[in-house]
Design an enzyme around this catalytic site. Structure first.
Site, PDB file in Angstrom:
ATOM      1  N   GLU A  65      -3.170   7.667  -4.169  1.00 36.09           N
ATOM      2  CA  GLU A  65      -3.125   6.344  -3.543  1.00 36.09           C
ATOM      3  C   GLU A  65      -2.820   5.275  -4.585  1.00 36.09           C
ATOM      4  O   GLU A  65      -3.435   5.255  -5.651  1.00 36.09           O
ATOM      5  CB  GLU A  65      -4.469   6.044  -2.871  1.00 36.09           C
ATOM      6  CG  GLU A  65      -4.450   4.774  -2.041  1.00 36.09           C
ATOM      7  CD  GLU A  65      -5.813   4.455  -1.429  1.00 36.09           C
ATOM      8  OE1 GLU A  65      -5.971   4.616  -0.219  1.00 36.09           O
ATOM      9  OE2 GLU A  65      -6.716   4.049  -2.187  1.00 36.09           O
TER      10      GLU A  65
ATOM     11  N   TYR B  33       0.838  -1.198   0.000  1.00 34.18           N
ATOM     12  CA  TYR B  33       0.000   0.000   0.000  1.00 34.18           C
ATOM     13  C   TYR B  33       0.873   1.248   0.000  1.00 34.18           C
ATOM     14  O   TYR B  33       1.877   1.311   0.721  1.00 34.18           O
ATOM     15  CB  TYR B  33      -0.905   0.010   1.251  1.00 34.18           C
ATOM     16  CG  TYR B  33      -1.732   1.274   1.332  1.00 34.18           C
ATOM     17  CD1 TYR B  33      -3.001   1.340   0.754  1.00 34.18           C
ATOM     18  CD2 TYR B  33      -1.225   2.429   1.950  1.00 34.18           C
ATOM     19  CE1 TYR B  33      -3.744   2.504   0.785  1.00 34.18           C
ATOM     20  CE2 TYR B  33      -1.964   3.600   1.976  1.00 34.18           C
ATOM     21  CZ  TYR B  33      -3.220   3.630   1.393  1.00 34.18           C
ATOM     22  OH  TYR B  33      -3.945   4.788   1.414  1.00 34.18           O
TER      23      TYR B  33
END
Ligand code: GDP
Ligand code: MN
Length: 391
Positions: free
Chosen positions: A197, A109
């Site tokens: 992101e 992530y």
């Protein structure tokens, strides 16, 4: 403003982030054709909506042939995908992205957000990718790495290296990761983003890093200086009432209850919602008419609030400083003349020209309910709803 995954990937790729080869499609035929352009023998077909969590609800599929791509794409176009991040109405699929499938060894992530406490851009990373960061922070808070960036110095190499080593990458991958981290930061900064992101950022079977998914949001107040970003807007992904209000300079927030709220100022909006809840009711939305609102603006505000079918009563709560209660009252009266108002309207006016405003309402002979305090207005609004429910 949010943009689609394929648009975010295009931007990030320009800054040097490796992404899979892909192509956009507006029809199942086009989706199938893309695979021949892209090459390879396995492709991922992905619904393009302004939301994550698509994988879990059948919005992403690995396909092995043209016909499989065509069939899967046909199920996506025109469908509304409801994910964990959308409301119950979901988001309409009008575009599908086809990519060469990647061979995944590890999912990580990577996120860039604005941290209001440190007043800086914060990098959030984890070796455990794939799932939402919110879930990760509940189940494995210790697996999340955070770092703030000094705006004067930028994202310094040693910080980026520290983050890469923290993710457990090997020496060869660290250099690649540093390039990716810094590219994301530059994209964030250059375009006045509020969020970047990459989830998942993967390590491929061959040990290479690649962005398999990408998300970007931008600061609406800075859009005026980024024409190329404004052009990426997709209205089909926005709440039509919210977007319409924003385009008219009204701040409108949709909620889940049935009492529409028209107020001036965000603080008063919060207080009004609290009082409605305290009285046992639920707000449907709130609309901020701002300062110095003309009768015409109040009329537009009524039109906006009434466009929400959930609204069963409207509470107008004005604490006038720059605003004028007489203008607001005139706007309310005009709304009755021009719109089809069949639901209870409760008005509480306080402040500048209060007496004139109350007089206008009283002399209108309209079925407007009035209150002198916020608590009383909230109580009346909730009671009329209960009365309707009983009847
Ligand atoms: P999201 O669910 O909306 O966040 O969509 P993602 O783009 O993150 O895709 C969801 C999941 O699909 C990923 O976490 C992967 O596990 C899987 N996926 C996406 N692209 C590929 C690919 O190229 N190959 C493989 N094997 N899986 C993929
Ligand atoms: Mn994702």
């Amino acid at each position: 403003m949010d943009i689609h995954e394929y648009q975010a990937k295009e931007i990030l790729a320009r800054f040097g982030v490796p992404v899979p080869r892909g192509g956009l499609a507006y029809s199942p035929e086009q989706a199938a054709y893309r695979s021949s352009e892209i090459g390879g023998d396995r492709w991922v077909v992905k619904a393009q909506i302004h939301s994550g969590g698509r994988g879990e609800v059948g919005g992403v599929k690995v396909c092995a042939s043209d016909s499989e791509i065509r069939d899967f794409a046909s199920t996506l176009f025109g469908r509304r995908l409801v994910t964990k991040q959308t409301d119950e109405r979901g988001k309409l699929v009008g575009r599908v992205y086809v990519e060469q499938a990647a061979d995944i060894d590890q999912e990580m992530y990577l996120g860039f957000v604005l941290d209001r406490t440190s007043e800086r851009v914060m990098v959030v990373a984890s070796a455990e990718g794939g799932m939402e960061i919110e879930e990760l922070s509940e189940s494995h808070p210790e697996a999340i790495l955070r770092m703030t960036i000094d705006p004067a110095a930028g994202f310094i190499d040693y910080q980026a290296r520290e983050l890469a080593f923290g993710l457990g990458l090997d020496a060869g991958q660290v250099a690649e990761a540093v390039k990716i981290f810094k590219a994301c930061y530059r994209a964030f900064r250059d375009y006045d983003a509020t969020m970047v992101e990459i989830n998942p950022l993967i390590v491929t079977g061959a040990g290479k890093l690649m962005a398999l998914d990408a998300k970007m949001s931008f600061d609406n107040n800075a859009l005026y200086r980024h024409q190329e970003i404004s052009e990426l807007r997709d209205m089909s992904q926005e709440d039509p009432i919210e977007a319409g209000a924003a385009d008219r300079g009204l701040a409108y927030v949709s909620l889940s209850g049935n009492i529409g709220c028209m107020i001036n100022g965000a603080g008063l909006a919060m207080a009004t919602m609290d009082m409605i809840k305290l009285a046992g009711g639920e707000p449907a939305n709130f609309l901020d008419i701002g300062g110095g609102a003309s009768p015409d603006r109040v009329l537009t505000a009524f039109r906006t609030v009434l466009a929400d079918p959930k609204v069963e009563a409207i509470l107008v709560n004005i604490f006038a400083g720059i605003n004028r209660c007489d203008w607001v009252a005139e706007g309310v009266v005009q709304a009755y003349g021009k719109l089809d108002i069949e639901i209870p309207v409760i008005v509480r006016l306080s402040g500048t020209n209060e007496a004139q405003g109350k007089k206008i309402l009283a002399e209108s002979n309209l079925p407007i309910l009035t209150a002198d305090t916020l608590a009383e207005a909230a109580r009346i609004a909730v009671e009329t709803m209960k009365g309707k429910a009983a009847a």
